[in-house]
Design an enzyme around this catalytic site. Structure first.
Site, PDB file in Angstrom:
ATOM      1  N   SER A  32       7.474   7.196 -43.212  1.00  0.00           N
ATOM      2  CA  SER A  32       8.899   7.019 -42.950  1.00  0.00           C
ATOM      3  C   SER A  32       9.654   6.636 -44.214  1.00  0.00           C
ATOM      4  CB  SER A  32       9.087   5.943 -41.879  1.00  0.00           C
ATOM      5  OG  SER A  32       8.325   4.789 -42.198  1.00  0.00           O
ATOM      6  N   GLU A  34      13.214   4.708 -45.731  1.00  0.00           N
ATOM      7  CA  GLU A  34      14.311   3.785 -45.398  1.00  0.00           C
ATOM      8  C   GLU A  34      15.509   3.986 -46.335  1.00  0.00           C
ATOM      9  OE1 GLU A  34      13.380  -0.244 -44.208  1.00  0.00           O
ATOM     10  OE2 GLU A  34      14.863  -0.971 -45.649  1.00  0.00           O
ATOM     11  N   ALA A  68      23.295  -6.805 -45.483  1.00  0.00           N
ATOM     12  CA  ALA A  68      23.135  -8.258 -45.529  1.00  0.00           C
ATOM     13  C   ALA A  68      24.354  -8.933 -44.902  1.00  0.00           C
ATOM     14  CB  ALA A  68      22.962  -8.711 -46.965  1.00  0.00           C
ATOM     15  N   HIS A  94      18.293  -0.154 -37.587  1.00  0.00           N
ATOM     16  CA  HIS A  94      18.050  -1.588 -37.771  1.00  0.00           C
ATOM     17  C   HIS A  94      19.136  -2.354 -37.025  1.00  0.00           C
ATOM     18  CE1 HIS A  94      15.375  -1.750 -41.572  1.00  0.00           C
ATOM     19  NE2 HIS A  94      15.229  -0.576 -40.979  1.00  0.00           N
ATOM     20  N   ARG A 124      15.898 -10.639 -37.876  1.00  0.00           N
ATOM     21  CA  ARG A 124      16.857 -11.745 -37.843  1.00  0.00           C
ATOM     22  C   ARG A 124      18.017 -11.495 -38.790  1.00  0.00           C
ATOM     23  NH1 ARG A 124      15.766 -17.326 -40.767  1.00  0.00           N
ATOM     24  NH2 ARG A 124      16.475 -15.984 -42.476  1.00  0.00           N
ATOM     25  N   GLY A 125      17.691 -11.004 -40.007  1.00  0.00           N
ATOM     26  CA  GLY A 125      18.724 -10.764 -41.019  1.00  0.00           C
ATOM     27  C   GLY A 125      18.788 -11.897 -42.013  1.00  0.00           C
ATOM     28  N   ASP A 126      19.272 -11.545 -43.181  1.00  0.00           N
ATOM     29  CA  ASP A 126      19.514 -12.560 -44.205  1.00  0.00           C
ATOM     30  C   ASP A 126      20.910 -13.129 -44.015  1.00  0.00           C
ATOM     31  OD1 ASP A 126      17.144 -12.666 -45.677  1.00  0.00           O
ATOM     32  OD2 ASP A 126      17.621 -10.796 -46.698  1.00  0.00           O
ATOM     33  N   HIS A 169       6.829 -15.187 -45.723  1.00  0.00           N
ATOM     34  CA  HIS A 169       8.291 -15.249 -45.661  1.00  0.00           C
ATOM     35  C   HIS A 169       8.751 -16.493 -46.420  1.00  0.00           C
ATOM     36  CE1 HIS A 169      12.303 -16.074 -43.990  1.00  0.00           C
ATOM     37  NE2 HIS A 169      12.386 -14.765 -43.980  1.00  0.00           N
ATOM     38  N   LYS A 185       6.125 -11.943 -31.791  1.00  0.00           N
ATOM     39  CA  LYS A 185       6.965 -10.739 -31.725  1.00  0.00           C
ATOM     40  C   LYS A 185       6.252  -9.648 -30.913  1.00  0.00           C
ATOM     41  CE  LYS A 185       9.322 -11.498 -36.181  1.00  0.00           C
ATOM     42  NZ  LYS A 185       9.499 -11.047 -37.575  1.00  0.00           N
ATOM     43  N   GLN A 196       7.595  -6.247 -45.564  1.00  0.00           N
ATOM     44  CA  GLN A 196       8.383  -6.417 -46.778  1.00  0.00           C
ATOM     45  C   GLN A 196       7.596  -5.748 -47.902  1.00  0.00           C
ATOM     46  OE1 GLN A 196      11.002  -6.712 -48.418  1.00  0.00           O
ATOM     47  NE2 GLN A 196      11.618  -8.787 -47.839  1.00  0.00           N
ATOM     48  N   PHE A 236      13.338  -7.600 -57.580  1.00  0.00           N
ATOM     49  CA  PHE A 236      12.938  -7.621 -56.175  1.00  0.00           C
ATOM     50  C   PHE A 236      12.008  -8.791 -55.874  1.00  0.00           C
ATOM     51  CE2 PHE A 236      14.418  -3.171 -56.233  1.00  0.00           C
ATOM     52  CZ  PHE A 236      15.330  -3.289 -55.207  1.00  0.00           C
ATOM     53  N   HIS A 286       5.668   3.271 -45.317  1.00  0.00           N
ATOM     54  CA  HIS A 286       7.111   3.220 -45.130  1.00  0.00           C
ATOM     55  C   HIS A 286       7.739   3.049 -46.515  1.00  0.00           C
ATOM     56  CE1 HIS A 286      10.885   2.294 -43.085  1.00  0.00           C
ATOM     57  NE2 HIS A 286      11.058   1.297 -43.928  1.00  0.00           N
TER      58      HIS A 286
HETATM   59  P1  FAD Z   1      12.322 -14.076 -38.101  1.00  0.00           P
HETATM   60  O1  FAD Z   1      11.162 -13.429 -37.454  1.00  0.00           O
HETATM   61  O2  FAD Z   1      13.328 -14.729 -37.232  1.00  0.00           O
HETATM   62  O3  FAD Z   1      11.741 -15.128 -39.171  1.00  0.00           O
HETATM   63  C1  FAD Z   1      12.595 -15.852 -40.033  1.00  0.00           C
HETATM   64  C2  FAD Z   1      11.917 -17.180 -40.402  1.00  0.00           C
HETATM   65  O4  FAD Z   1      11.836 -17.988 -39.230  1.00  0.00           O
HETATM   66  C3  FAD Z   1      10.483 -17.004 -40.898  1.00  0.00           C
HETATM   67  O5  FAD Z   1      10.223 -17.989 -41.872  1.00  0.00           O
HETATM   68  C4  FAD Z   1       9.650 -17.249 -39.664  1.00  0.00           C
HETATM   69  O6  FAD Z   1       8.366 -17.748 -40.006  1.00  0.00           O
HETATM   70  C5  FAD Z   1      10.469 -18.301 -38.930  1.00  0.00           C
HETATM   71  N1  FAD Z   1      10.344 -18.184 -37.465  1.00  0.00           N
HETATM   72  C6  FAD Z   1      10.456 -17.064 -36.714  1.00  0.00           C
HETATM   73  N2  FAD Z   1      10.329 -17.354 -35.408  1.00  0.00           N
HETATM   74  C7  FAD Z   1      10.113 -18.686 -35.338  1.00  0.00           C
HETATM   75  C8  FAD Z   1       9.924 -19.583 -34.264  1.00  0.00           C
HETATM   76  N3  FAD Z   1       9.915 -19.165 -32.996  1.00  0.00           N
HETATM   77  N4  FAD Z   1       9.759 -20.890 -34.558  1.00  0.00           N
HETATM   78  C9  FAD Z   1       9.769 -21.336 -35.841  1.00  0.00           C
HETATM   79  N5  FAD Z   1       9.965 -20.520 -36.912  1.00  0.00           N
HETATM   80  C10 FAD Z   1      10.131 -19.216 -36.655  1.00  0.00           C
HETATM   81  N6  FAD Z   1      17.762  -7.846 -43.617  1.00  0.00           N
HETATM   82  C11 FAD Z   1      18.997  -7.413 -43.293  1.00  0.00           C
HETATM   83  O7  FAD Z   1      19.978  -8.144 -43.458  1.00  0.00           O
HETATM   84  N7  FAD Z   1      19.185  -6.152 -42.775  1.00  0.00           N
HETATM   85  C12 FAD Z   1      18.148  -5.297 -42.544  1.00  0.00           C
HETATM   86  O8  FAD Z   1      18.355  -4.163 -42.074  1.00  0.00           O
HETATM   87  C13 FAD Z   1      16.826  -5.739 -42.867  1.00  0.00           C
HETATM   88  N8  FAD Z   1      15.760  -4.951 -42.641  1.00  0.00           N
HETATM   89  C14 FAD Z   1      14.497  -5.433 -42.908  1.00  0.00           C
HETATM   90  C15 FAD Z   1      13.397  -4.629 -42.592  1.00  0.00           C
HETATM   91  C16 FAD Z   1      12.108  -5.090 -42.834  1.00  0.00           C
HETATM   92  C17 FAD Z   1      10.939  -4.174 -42.482  1.00  0.00           C
HETATM   93  C18 FAD Z   1      11.899  -6.377 -43.389  1.00  0.00           C
HETATM   94  C19 FAD Z   1      10.506  -6.872 -43.656  1.00  0.00           C
HETATM   95  C20 FAD Z   1      12.995  -7.183 -43.714  1.00  0.00           C
HETATM   96  C21 FAD Z   1      14.303  -6.730 -43.465  1.00  0.00           C
HETATM   97  N9  FAD Z   1      15.421  -7.510 -43.742  1.00  0.00           N
HETATM   98  C22 FAD Z   1      16.680  -7.051 -43.422  1.00  0.00           C
HETATM   99  C23 FAD Z   1      15.267  -8.838 -44.346  1.00  0.00           C
HETATM  100  C24 FAD Z   1      15.163  -9.904 -43.251  1.00  0.00           C
HETATM  101  O9  FAD Z   1      16.415 -10.059 -42.640  1.00  0.00           O
HETATM  102  C25 FAD Z   1      14.756 -11.241 -43.876  1.00  0.00           C
HETATM  103  O10 FAD Z   1      13.485 -11.134 -44.435  1.00  0.00           O
HETATM  104  C26 FAD Z   1      14.856 -12.425 -42.910  1.00  0.00           C
HETATM  105  O11 FAD Z   1      14.858 -13.621 -43.696  1.00  0.00           O
HETATM  106  C27 FAD Z   1      13.708 -12.529 -41.916  1.00  0.00           C
HETATM  107  O12 FAD Z   1      13.832 -11.632 -40.901  1.00  0.00           O
HETATM  108  P2  FAD Z   1      12.783 -11.640 -39.667  1.00  0.00           P
HETATM  109  O13 FAD Z   1      13.199 -10.588 -38.745  1.00  0.00           O
HETATM  110  O14 FAD Z   1      11.400 -11.653 -40.136  1.00  0.00           O
HETATM  111  O15 FAD Z   1      13.148 -13.082 -39.034  1.00  0.00           O
END
Ligand code: FAD
Length: 309
Positions: A32, A34, A68, A94, A124-126, A169, A185, A196, A236, A286
């Site tokens: 894939s 991106e 972002a 996304h 979750r997003g940054d 992370h 998840k 990542q 990066f 990917h």
């Molecule tokens: P989460 O799974 O919510 O994790 C975030 C943090 O919270 C981690 O440290 C995790 O360990 C912790 N956590 C999660 N669940 C719990 C819980 N239940 N209890 C306690 N701690 C918890 N960013 C964008 O803005 N737009 C995009 O389109 C985008 N696409 C991405 C695609 C991929 C494949 C990847 C790997 C990253 C992408 N990102 C994107 C970046 C991403 O938004 C960041 O890395 C963000 O900080 C984490 O997202 P996540 O979905 O893993 O969050």
């Protein structure tokens, strides 16, 4: 819904699967590409040129990031819809939790569904302040990606991807915590994960080992960034909390300052990484294309993946 997704093309005709979920569950490989939503018309022209060039490789899917801070919502949705309507490609959208109430998230999910988009990467997003700014959920929104997976699953038959982090992370206390989050998840209904970017195959293998030890068989597709310069690798690394191994720096520096030679070495390193990952059983690759096609095409060719004449 019949998507007609091609599986691996290494050494044979593509096998067509009905859905990404089915393809990965049956042990097929997903390839894939991106893209990110560009800011202006020139960027959009570049995106479409890259998409059209990579379309010839018949990827399993292409995905479009959600900018972002949730800043590109309308552009992401528009481009994803256009890919669904005007190309032969399978789009994966996304979606992030940033700056959106649950009602707003429901609305975007509905828009995707109306456009025929059934595959979503739930992230979750940054934060708007960038990856190192503190995370702040919307007051009526979601705190973690796992809740977005649950929301998507409650709204229809979506195939859901999630993020995974071979180098940990940045907010996570340790690698085992990351594995537990990934298991949560999967239990919430995620069908696959994309990592990542990372540079050491051992980091990917460690993540998969921890996940399997925790009892999950979630397919984890490695995310690959074609390396084109040393500055890019460092940038990066800093932005995403990615470890840049000393041997990567050494190998890039070994060819001197000529940008063309550094780029060629970077492509060689990325190709080697991809080969090692496939040998280790990765369920595909990917590519983070940065809206360009040449480096990805070169890696594809280097791997012997079929490139049409
Ligand atoms: P989460 O799974 O919510 O994790 C975030 C943090 O919270 C981690 O440290 C995790 O360990 C912790 N956590 C999660 N669940 C719990 C819980 N239940 N209890 C306690 N701690 C918890 N960013 C964008 O803005 N737009 C995009 O389109 C985008 N696409 C991405 C695609 C991929 C494949 C990847 C790997 C990253 C992408 N990102 C994107 C970046 C991403 O938004 C960041 O890395 C963000 O900080 C984490 O997202 P996540 O979905 O893993 O969050």
């Amino acid at each position: 819904m019949a998507l007609g997704l091609p599986s691996t093309r290494l050494g044979g005709e593509p096998t067509v699967h009905e859905s990404l979920r089915e393809l990965l569950a049956e042990g097929g490989r997903s390839y894939s590409f991106e893209f990110f939503p560009p800011k202006d018309d020139a960027g959009e022209a570049q995106l479409w040129t890259a998409l059209r060039r990579l379309e010839r490789l018949h990827p399993t899917f292409v995905d479009v990031t959600y900018g972002a801070g949730g800043s590109t919502r309308d552009r992401t949705v528009r481009i994803t819809e256009r890919i669904a309507q005007e190309t032969t490609l399978t789009p994966v959208a996304h979606l992030t939790c940033v700056g959106a109430s649950v009602a707003e998230l429901r609305q975007v999910i509905g828009q995707y569904a109306d456009a025929g988009v059934r595959n979503v990467v739930a992230i979750r997003g940054d934060p708007p302040g960038g990856p190192s700014a503190p995370w702040q959920p919307h007051p009526d929104g979601l705190d973690h990606a796992v809740q977005l997976v649950e929301l998507l699953r409650s709204m229809g038959d979506f195939c859901v991807g999630v993020g995974a982090f071979p180098d940990k992370h940045p907010e996570s206390p340790d690698l085992d915590h990351d594995a537990r989050v990934l298991v949560a998840k999967a239990e919430a209904g995620a069908d696959f994960a994309i990592t990542q970017l990372f540079l050491d195959p051992a980091a990917y293998e460690g993540l998969v080992r921890r996940l399997r030890a925790a009892g999950s068989d979630l397919p984890v597709v490695p995310g690959i960034m074609p390396i084109t310069s040393l500055a890019q690798v460092h940038r990066f690394g800093q932005l995403s909390g990615v470890d840049v191994p000393g041997w990567v720096v050494d190998e890039l520096e070994s060819v001197g300052d000529d940008p063309a030679r550094v780029r060629a070495k970077g492509i060689e390193l990325a190709t080697r990484l991809c080969g090692d990952l496939l040998d280790a059983g990765a369920p595909g690759l990917h590519f983070y294309t940065l809206n360009r096609s040449t480096a990805t095409l070169e890696i594809y060719e280097g791997l012997g993946l079929a490139v049409p004449a």
